[in-house]
Enzyme design. Structure first.
Site, PDB file in Angstrom:
ATOM      1  N   ASN A 150       0.801  -1.232   0.000  1.00 41.81           N
ATOM      2  CA  ASN A 150       0.000   0.000   0.000  1.00 41.81           C
ATOM      3  C   ASN A 150       0.830   1.277   0.000  1.00 41.81           C
ATOM      4  O   ASN A 150       0.423   2.267  -0.589  1.00 41.81           O
ATOM      5  CB  ASN A 150      -1.017  -0.014   1.147  1.00 41.81           C
ATOM      6  CG  ASN A 150      -0.363  -0.012   2.496  1.00 41.81           C
ATOM      7  OD1 ASN A 150       0.692  -0.607   2.670  1.00 41.81           O
ATOM      8  ND2 ASN A 150      -0.956   0.658   3.444  1.00 41.81           N
ATOM      9  N   GLU A 248       4.384  -4.665  12.211  1.00 42.36           N
ATOM     10  CA  GLU A 248       3.375  -3.604  12.019  1.00 42.36           C
ATOM     11  C   GLU A 248       2.252  -4.240  11.225  1.00 42.36           C
ATOM     12  O   GLU A 248       2.423  -4.544  10.043  1.00 42.36           O
ATOM     13  CB  GLU A 248       3.973  -2.429  11.239  1.00 42.36           C
ATOM     14  CG  GLU A 248       5.114  -1.727  11.930  1.00 42.36           C
ATOM     15  CD  GLU A 248       4.666  -0.852  13.092  1.00 42.36           C
ATOM     16  OE1 GLU A 248       3.455  -0.784  13.376  1.00 42.36           O
ATOM     17  OE2 GLU A 248       5.537  -0.255  13.721  1.00 42.36           O
ATOM     18  N   CYS A 282      -3.361   1.146   6.798  1.00 40.53           N
ATOM     19  CA  CYS A 282      -3.479   0.355   8.026  1.00 40.53           C
ATOM     20  C   CYS A 282      -4.248   1.119   9.090  1.00 40.53           C
ATOM     21  O   CYS A 282      -4.918   0.535   9.912  1.00 40.53           O
ATOM     22  CB  CYS A 282      -2.102  -0.042   8.528  1.00 40.53           C
ATOM     23  SG  CYS A 282      -0.987   1.349   8.732  1.00 40.53           S
ATOM     24  N   GLU A 460       7.924   1.403  15.342  1.00 40.30           N
ATOM     25  CA  GLU A 460       8.822   2.024  14.373  1.00 40.30           C
ATOM     26  C   GLU A 460       8.814   3.527  14.621  1.00 40.30           C
ATOM     27  O   GLU A 460       8.067   4.035  15.431  1.00 40.30           O
ATOM     28  CB  GLU A 460       8.345   1.735  12.941  1.00 40.30           C
ATOM     29  CG  GLU A 460       8.556   0.283  12.542  1.00 40.30           C
ATOM     30  CD  GLU A 460       8.417   0.052  11.036  1.00 40.30           C
ATOM     31  OE1 GLU A 460       7.525   0.647  10.411  1.00 40.30           O
ATOM     32  OE2 GLU A 460       9.220  -0.736  10.488  1.00 40.30           O
TER      33      GLU A 460
HETATM   34  P1  NDP Z   1       0.764  -9.297   3.416  1.00 39.15           P
HETATM   35  O1  NDP Z   1       0.790  -9.681   4.842  1.00 39.15           O
HETATM   36  O2  NDP Z   1       0.046 -10.158   2.473  1.00 39.15           O
HETATM   37  O3  NDP Z   1       2.258  -9.159   2.831  1.00 39.15           O
HETATM   38  C1  NDP Z   1       3.276  -8.373   3.443  1.00 39.15           C
HETATM   39  C2  NDP Z   1       4.625  -8.872   2.951  1.00 39.15           C
HETATM   40  O4  NDP Z   1       4.869 -10.200   3.428  1.00 39.15           O
HETATM   41  C3  NDP Z   1       4.718  -8.963   1.418  1.00 39.15           C
HETATM   42  O5  NDP Z   1       6.028  -8.655   1.020  1.00 39.15           O
HETATM   43  C4  NDP Z   1       4.363 -10.423   1.173  1.00 39.15           C
HETATM   44  O6  NDP Z   1       4.814 -10.908  -0.067  1.00 39.15           O
HETATM   45  C5  NDP Z   1       5.085 -11.088   2.322  1.00 39.15           C
HETATM   46  N1  NDP Z   1       4.533 -12.403   2.648  1.00 39.15           N
HETATM   47  C6  NDP Z   1       3.282 -12.874   2.413  1.00 39.15           C
HETATM   48  N2  NDP Z   1       3.165 -14.144   2.856  1.00 39.15           N
HETATM   49  C7  NDP Z   1       4.373 -14.495   3.362  1.00 39.15           C
HETATM   50  C8  NDP Z   1       4.898 -15.685   3.962  1.00 39.15           C
HETATM   51  N3  NDP Z   1       4.150 -16.766   4.154  1.00 39.15           N
HETATM   52  N4  NDP Z   1       6.182 -15.699   4.367  1.00 39.15           N
HETATM   53  C9  NDP Z   1       6.952 -14.591   4.209  1.00 39.15           C
HETATM   54  N5  NDP Z   1       6.517 -13.439   3.648  1.00 39.15           N
HETATM   55  C10 NDP Z   1       5.236 -13.378   3.243  1.00 39.15           C
HETATM   56  O7  NDP Z   1       0.210  -7.805   3.389  1.00 39.15           O
HETATM   57  P2  NDP Z   1      -0.236  -6.951   2.129  1.00 39.15           P
HETATM   58  O8  NDP Z   1       0.933  -6.797   1.215  1.00 39.15           O
HETATM   59  O9  NDP Z   1      -1.508  -7.526   1.599  1.00 39.15           O
HETATM   60  O10 NDP Z   1      -0.506  -5.514   2.798  1.00 39.15           O
HETATM   61  C11 NDP Z   1      -1.706  -5.176   3.403  1.00 39.15           C
HETATM   62  C12 NDP Z   1      -1.641  -5.379   4.902  1.00 39.15           C
HETATM   63  O11 NDP Z   1      -0.564  -4.619   5.452  1.00 39.15           O
HETATM   64  C13 NDP Z   1      -2.877  -4.886   5.620  1.00 39.15           C
HETATM   65  O12 NDP Z   1      -3.290  -5.838   6.562  1.00 39.15           O
HETATM   66  C14 NDP Z   1      -2.409  -3.632   6.332  1.00 39.15           C
HETATM   67  O13 NDP Z   1      -3.131  -3.315   7.500  1.00 39.15           O
HETATM   68  C15 NDP Z   1      -0.989  -3.953   6.626  1.00 39.15           C
HETATM   69  N6  NDP Z   1      -0.232  -2.721   6.849  1.00 39.15           N
HETATM   70  C16 NDP Z   1       0.138  -2.393   8.131  1.00 39.15           C
HETATM   71  C17 NDP Z   1       0.787  -1.201   8.386  1.00 39.15           C
HETATM   72  C18 NDP Z   1       1.246  -0.850   9.765  1.00 39.15           C
HETATM   73  O14 NDP Z   1       2.140  -0.006   9.879  1.00 39.15           O
HETATM   74  N7  NDP Z   1       0.697  -1.424  10.828  1.00 39.15           N
HETATM   75  C19 NDP Z   1       1.075  -0.249   7.317  1.00 39.15           C
HETATM   76  C20 NDP Z   1       0.665  -0.697   6.011  1.00 39.15           C
HETATM   77  C21 NDP Z   1       0.020  -1.901   5.804  1.00 39.15           C
HETATM   78  P3  NDP Z   1       3.750 -10.991  -1.291  1.00 39.15           P
HETATM   79  O15 NDP Z   1       3.497  -9.586  -1.697  1.00 39.15           O
HETATM   80  O16 NDP Z   1       4.452 -11.764  -2.314  1.00 39.15           O
HETATM   81  O17 NDP Z   1       2.531 -11.697  -0.773  1.00 39.15           O
END
Ligand code: NDP
Length: 481
Positions: A150, A248, A282, A460
């Site tokens: 995002n 996060e 988020c 963070e």
């Molecule tokens: P994901 O949890 O799907 O993915 C985050 C990262 O982890 C990506 O690089 C993803 O790769 C990787 N990943 C996914 N599955 C695995 C696994 N099994 N093992 C290791 N790495 C993995 O999140 P999204 O990308 O869909 O982002 C949206 C989410 O992020 C929302 O829930 C949002 O709330 C959260 N978010 C939280 C923030 C905060 O600061 N608290 C800020 C911004 C977003 P890949 O892309 O290939 O799946």
């Protein structure tokens, strides 16, 4: 079209994994293909990081010299801000104006951690005998950074800058939806003079690339931003490997409007709090609690304001809401609206794709307001991460606090009231890492950020954001005199 390479040390490597197709969600056109790292290429990246981090030129670099490098990265990001903003816009569909703001914020993050690095000091601690005791801070070594789609511009800077300020090397695995902002950050770090191997970027999917990185025995720390379900996967590996971890995660943040609030400001703040970034934030204020005596009047203004939002192409003049970041994600958001209808929720505005021919090719969805559900309904409990707001009335403060806290998440909260005593009471009672009072979504790199409950572990940003990438070491000096 040949697939783009990723960064290991100072080499741009074409990966052996299945390439990623980066698709523009505004019109479904292909941006590019990006090659992905298999386990052996992840291993090569971690080895490059270990070697570079162990080099005394990096380990013993004076803080002011390290800071100078970080300032240089900031300058390069600022110089290329327009191009980086356009790149992010094409990968995740965010409005160009927002992407510009995020590029500026990425540069500011490097500047901030340059200053933190240069001004941080060790501590003399109180002795209990004839010795002097002090605490110094050592880098953890190699940190794995995994980021979501995002806001790659800000999320990736938010991890790489403090990790470098703390003296570490990083292996970054960006989201498969936004694979190239991290690659560009790696390129700029090299250009700034950061030694090769200190920043490595492996493109790939969570599985196998992300998981191979987490399980690599020479990775000493995880910094993860993403969904709570994936956060648990990361935490399980961390538990097995016993490595420090920053998580996060997701949110379902309440916005609370009391009857004495400034109506104009509260309506504008609620609308912006959920619908900016097309709800893919988020901290999106996705559950709205309005005091019963104001409920009908507020709802009328809210629906009117939501209907007026201009849904449009991310770089079109006047667009206020862009597409969702991918077509798969739009399907997911749509399935939540179906779930709300099944639970007898009433959709007051939105609840469908826009009619305009221009937007038909993209992953657009109209800003949606739903009423008539209880806080226990699925759409009020699960993170939708889209332009969907659920509205609920409340009668008194205790009931409100109980409902607002009735979620597994605890990332953020907004409170709108003219009474500072009430704001103070409620702010202290809400279980969330960030509380906004008569404002929403203001963020500063100098202020700690993170979640309560299932919204995360650790913080963070701020000075502690650098300390999170270090290990405290205490020294005792015997004084015989
Ligand atoms: P994901 O949890 O799907 O993915 C985050 C990262 O982890 C990506 O690089 C993803 O790769 C990787 N990943 C996914 N599955 C695995 C696994 N099994 N093992 C290791 N790495 C993995 O999140 P999204 O990308 O869909 O982002 C949206 C989410 O992020 C929302 O829930 C949002 O709330 C959260 N978010 C939280 C923030 C905060 O600061 N608290 C800020 C911004 C977003 P890949 O892309 O290939 O799946």
């Amino acid at each position: 079209m040949s697939a783009l390479p990723f960064l290991v040390g100072d080499s741009w490597v074409v990966g052996s994994g299945e390439p990623i197709r980066s698709v523009n969600p505004a019109d479904a056109t292909l941006n590019y293909e990006v090659s992905t790292a298999d386990a052996s290429q992840v291993d090569a990246a971690v080895r490059a990081a270990v070697k570079a981090q162990a080099n005394p030129c990096w380990r013993r670099m004076k803080p002011h010299e390290r800071a100078r490098l970080l300032y240089r990265v900031a300058e390069l990001i600022a110089a290329r801000a327009e191009e980086l903003a356009g790149r992010q816009m094409r990968e995740n569909g965010k409005l160009r104006a927002e992407c510009r703001g995020q590029a500026a914020s990425a540069a500011a993050t490097f500047r901030y951690y340059a200053a933190v690095c240069e001004s941080a000091s060790s501590e003399l601690t109180a002795p209990r005998g004839s010795y002097y005791s002090m605490t110094v801070y050592e880098p953890v070594g190699v940190a794995a950074a995994l980021t979501p789609w995002n806001s790659p511009l800000t999320m990736e800077a938010q991890k790489v800058a403090p990790a470098l300020a703390a003296g570490n090397a990083v292996v970054l695995k960006p989201s498969e939806v936004t694979p190239t902002l991290g690659l560009e950050l790696g390129r700029l770090c090299l250009e700034a003079g950061v030694p090769p191997g200190i920043v490595n970027v492996v493109a790939g999917r969570g599985q196998p690339t992300g998981l191979a990185l987490l399980w690599h025995p020479q990775v000493r720390m995880f910094a993860f931003t993403g969904g709570t379900a994936t956060g648990r996967v990361v935490a399980r590996v961390a538990a097995e490997r016993l490595v420090p971890t920053l998580l996060e995660l997701g949110g379902k943040s309440p916005q609370i409007v009391f009857a004495d609030a400034d109506l104009d400001k509260a309506v504008a703040g609620v609308i912006d709090g959920i619908f900016s970034s097309t709800g893919q934030s988020c901290v999106a204020g996705s559950r709205l609690f309005v005091e019963a005596s104001l409920y009908d009047r507020f709802l009328e203004r809210l629906v009117e304001g939501t209907r007026k939002l201009k849904v449009g192409l991310p770089d079109a003049e006047g667009s206020q809401v862009g597409p969702l970041a991918s077509f798969a994600h739009r399907d997911r958001v749509e399935s939540y609206i179906e779930a709300a209808r099944k639970e007898r929720g009433e959709v007051l505005v939105g609840g469908r794709r826009p009619d305009s021919q221009e937007l038909k090719k993209g992953a657009f969805y109209l800003p949606t307001v739903i009423v008539g559900l209880s806080n226990r309904a699925r759409v009020c409990q699960e993170e939708i991460f889209g332009p969907v707001l659920c509205v609920l009335p409340f009668k008194d403060e205790d009931e409100l606090v109980a409902q607002a806290n009735d979620t597994v998440y605890g990332l953020a909260c907004g409170i709108w009231t003219a009474d500072y005593r009430k704001a103070w009471r409620v702010a202290r009672a809400i279980e969330a890492g960030t509380i906004w009072i008569n404002t929403y979504k203001q963020l500063s790199i100098s202020t700690p950020f993170g979640g309560f409950k299932e919204s995360g572990l650790g913080r963070e940003k701020g000075v502690g954001g650098m300390r999170a990438y270090q290990l405290a070491k205490s020294l005792y000096w015997q004084v015989d005199a």
